[in-house]
Design an enzyme around this catalytic site. Sequence first.
Site, PDB file in Angstrom:
ATOM      1  N   LYS B 131      52.849  32.177  34.377  1.00 49.47           N
ATOM      2  CA  LYS B 131      52.656  33.400  33.669  1.00 49.47           C
ATOM      3  C   LYS B 131      53.917  34.492  34.049  1.00 49.47           C
ATOM      4  O   LYS B 131      54.461  34.403  34.981  1.00 49.47           O
ATOM      5  CB  LYS B 131      51.508  34.082  34.124  1.00 49.47           C
ATOM      6  CG  LYS B 131      50.921  35.302  33.259  1.00 49.47           C
ATOM      7  CD  LYS B 131      49.612  35.798  34.240  1.00 49.47           C
ATOM      8  CE  LYS B 131      48.879  36.863  33.419  1.00 49.47           C
ATOM      9  NZ  LYS B 131      47.511  37.113  34.095  1.00 49.47           N
ATOM     10  N   SER B 206      43.978  37.542  30.938  1.00 47.87           N
ATOM     11  CA  SER B 206      45.367  37.947  30.610  1.00 47.87           C
ATOM     12  C   SER B 206      46.383  36.727  30.764  1.00 47.87           C
ATOM     13  O   SER B 206      47.499  36.904  30.482  1.00 47.87           O
ATOM     14  CB  SER B 206      45.923  39.021  31.460  1.00 47.87           C
ATOM     15  OG  SER B 206      46.129  38.663  32.800  1.00 47.87           O
ATOM     16  N   SER B 230      41.117  36.980  34.264  1.00 51.94           N
ATOM     17  CA  SER B 230      42.493  36.556  33.617  1.00 51.94           C
ATOM     18  C   SER B 230      42.780  35.201  33.661  1.00 51.94           C
ATOM     19  O   SER B 230      43.681  34.712  33.078  1.00 51.94           O
ATOM     20  CB  SER B 230      43.419  37.431  34.222  1.00 51.94           C
ATOM     21  OG  SER B 230      43.124  38.799  33.586  1.00 51.94           O
TER      22      SER B 230
END
EC number: 3.5.1.4
Lengths: 562, 562
Positions: B131, B206, B230
């Site tokens: 990420k 996320s 997330s």
Amino acid sequence: MSKPSWQKVAKTAKEYRDASIHRVDPPVPEVPAQLPLDRTEIPKYLLTTEEVLITETQPEELVASLAAGQYTSTTVITAFLRRAGIAQALTNCITELLPERAIVRAKLLDEYYKEHRKPIGPLHGLPISVKEHIGMKGLTLNAGFISWWDIRGEGDAHVLKILWNAGCVFYARTTEPQTLMHLETSSNLYGATTNPFNSRLTSGGSSGGEGALIGMRGSCLGLGTDIGGSIRSPAANCGLYGLRPSSYRIPVEGWSATMGGQEQVVAVLGPLSTSLDGVKMFMKTVISAKPWLKEPSLIPIPWRDQESWLGGSSGRKKIKIAVMWNDRVVRPHPPIIRALLEVVEKLREIEGVELVEWEPHAHDEAWEIISSLYFSDGAQEESDAIEASGEPWRPLSTFIIKENPNVKKLSVDDIWHWTQRREAYRSAYAKIWNDTGTSVGDTGELEGMVDVILCPVGPGAAPPLDCARYWGYTSQWNILDYPALVFPVTKVDLGVDRVDSDYNPMNEKDEYNHELWQSGPEKYEGAPISLQLVGRRYEDEKVVESLEFIKAKIGLPFANFV
Amino acid sequence: MSKPSWQKVAKTAKEYRDASIHRVDPPVPEVPAQLPLDRTEIPKYLLTTEEVLITETQPEELVASLAAGQYTSTTVITAFLRRAGIAQALTNCITELLPERAIVRAKLLDEYYKEHRKPIGPLHGLPISVKEHIGMKGLTLNAGFISWWDIRGEGDAHVLKILWNAGCVFYARTTEPQTLMHLETSSNLYGATTNPFNSRLTSGGSSGGEGALIGMRGSCLGLGTDIGGSIRSPAANCGLYGLRPSSYRIPVEGWSATMGGQEQVVAVLGPLSTSLDGVKMFMKTVISAKPWLKEPSLIPIPWRDQESWLGGSSGRKKIKIAVMWNDRVVRPHPPIIRALLEVVEKLREIEGVELVEWEPHAHDEAWEIISSLYFSDGAQEESDAIEASGEPWRPLSTFIIKENPNVKKLSVDDIWHWTQRREAYRSAYAKIWNDTGTSVGDTGELEGMVDVILCPVGPGAAPPLDCARYWGYTSQWNILDYPALVFPVTKVDLGVDRVDSDYNPMNEKDEYNHELWQSGPEKYEGAPISLQLVGRRYEDEKVVESLEFIKAKIGLPFANFV
């Protein structure tokens, strides 16, 4: 009905305390009118031979004797109640004794023992004393504030329930300072608690009631709390063992204090004892109860004493000790340096011991961070609690709040800023620990890591009243959340501990401390000297094992304390 | 020089990303102009047979093949770079590929292997996707904000160093939403990331770039972060395994996010993977490196998978599973209930499995607490970061900040208040866990304790874009700091998952969610359905072992996802 004056509340508190002591049976002996500075010998002349013997027994031996049926719990608790009453008269360390409930409990334990021929639990019959702000059901919970006098414990604190289930007897509650934020113990409820070995000096604080009571052998194991040195300062000042555990290992639910919800600097609860085994017994008993199941902030790490933390080839233990002589902010007084030198000299001769120097990293910055985070509401809560009753500010409350430039009402952004500074500081310190004297081995792991740091507990022995104004040697390990264990080494000896007129203090704090000694070393006569062993975060077991190893090898302490 | 417009920065970002993909060699195949909603099959037609085989291999098998010399690291990483490039074209999940450094690394690993005939470490040659806000030296670190585009990683994040030392290859960085605080993935830098199984739906967030990339098998193991769901939302939406570990087990040093210094709700880093073994391999590898020595906020608990956490007599495993069907705030959509029912029905038949009902305790209060603590600066930092560039607020940024009544600038007193509320809530929940179905045994210990809670991951399968507005099924376990593991079960099946017109929503949130389904179930067609297994704090190992046990017994998942 108008609110009673603070003086009235204080009078009530003292009368309540005195009445609780008067209910001890047989009565607590009167102490002589004329008293020497060193009061540790006095109880020996006032108690029976058996009472002296019992109260001067270390907790691990006492538990064994009780488990073997050698003493009844009633006999033991009566001896401690009486000696605690004497300790109060000599050092002013008690907020109340609990003779009725202690005797009821002891009788129940004795009956259990009689019926089952075995102890009810690992602490069967062991008397445990408790700092006042650790809640007991129905009893005052005032944290040293007059205005909190009427607050009563809603239940017993979590840690007390665990100790109770293990078989102990609660019988004494002990003094603490106004705000709980002094390294001494003085409040407007009870006045000042004094040092058993020299009544002109402080017993330390904030767990100074425990320090004085255990120092007087009115207790062999007591519970204190520590956010900047509050277990270690009284342990050090009174010749005791005291452990500030890593955070979140020992339950704290049910205590009363300001700063509820403040988690940037975590206060902990821990033991003070006449023996290292007492410290270990407490840790093991409490952690074995899996307190994390009820108090979710606690970390589920068992007490790991089954394997050795001191690695050596061929099963022989090996230890690497880093010695910190001085934190480069305030130089310790000559007797502290002497004690450290005596220990180090003996350690040099021990096989398996490796010594390196510890270079302190920015300990002044550490203080700036921790003291900015302590009172992040600008000490509003403490100020309100003091002023609600009109009681005066004690000198050390003024010192740590009003005269402390780092006390400010913080915004959320400020708190985040200081929290990040704290984490950066911890990382920098961890790097030093990783780098000091290590090399990278074949497997990529660090080898030759320092096991523990050996260092002073304070910048001197117990100071005169209202003079404990340097926290750095203890608060340093709070900001890092390192476990820190205090142990007695020797006593101030004016024959060898001399003034040092050539010294140029490094700064204002250093000068204040230097002057304390320089202006008259004789005031420290007979004061215990202790040292501190510090481990990495959550290595509490290693710190205990290291001191066991050191004690066995060099025969600590070097002086008698009973 | 005037500041470039936000549109200019976004254009730069996308061009930079596209250029990185164009540098993959052999080139990433073009995807067809006409695309179905379910895009998971497309890469199979565009890649070589070997590339399909490699990229659809689970990470634990891939590592074994690499260690056995069956594939070179170069072959493996090339396959994943190409599939990741395709995944970008199909779901918009990539912020950049790293073809040059990945190939250099792979060649080095191949040379090492050639010379030593053994892997360099336990993850030799394993491709790992990351990420974006987990820092890499010299690369942008923007957390989804246009105004942060120019911020560059000062070094590799701690966790990346550990994985690197274990032998992995970094090759892809993935998308995240503006503020990182959506359960979807849309930003003004890259637009929205879509769901591999149905491009009208979100991949979650996320860590939704990871979700989509791994869902497309452009990665088999990726790193996400989780403060409210997330990791788990994208894992659930994309048919993957994803673990939100307990706090302070996995390093986070070196990531970039708002709320630095905010510790009341702790964000964690954890894995998403195509396999449960991938999750476990990640945890074990990272924790075995003793990351707490460098990052002092971490707790030194080893990865304890050597002993069974599921106690049974005669060595046979026994598990007690509490089933939570509904959190009493928002009722899950019919397909979620169906999946839970299918799992529970199969579990009923398994020896050694005991099932009880889990009664949710005040999950609405839990949301009030956590959402008050997330943005305790009143989301000033997020607002500033958005407005610094003039970029528009994404709908879900508006939702979670501007439309959230709990977002307020807190005072120190407020923070202490909410922190105490959080602790009280955690204690109340712990009590329920201690009390549910237990009895006190002979030794005084609780017996028959629930091992894990089985529950939904969200109130529905992956929602349409901009509709993920209920966090409760995931954020619940963040406020409690319980480890929570997501696993794929089945897919939405319009043949059996029908509308339920008789339902009367419990409240406004429930009505919003109900309408999402009610107004057209067909929009969810083909969406993965996942469930969540939750353990007590720090029992991450038990959660993993429990799912291993359940999988082995009932043969999850019930549908194919590749």
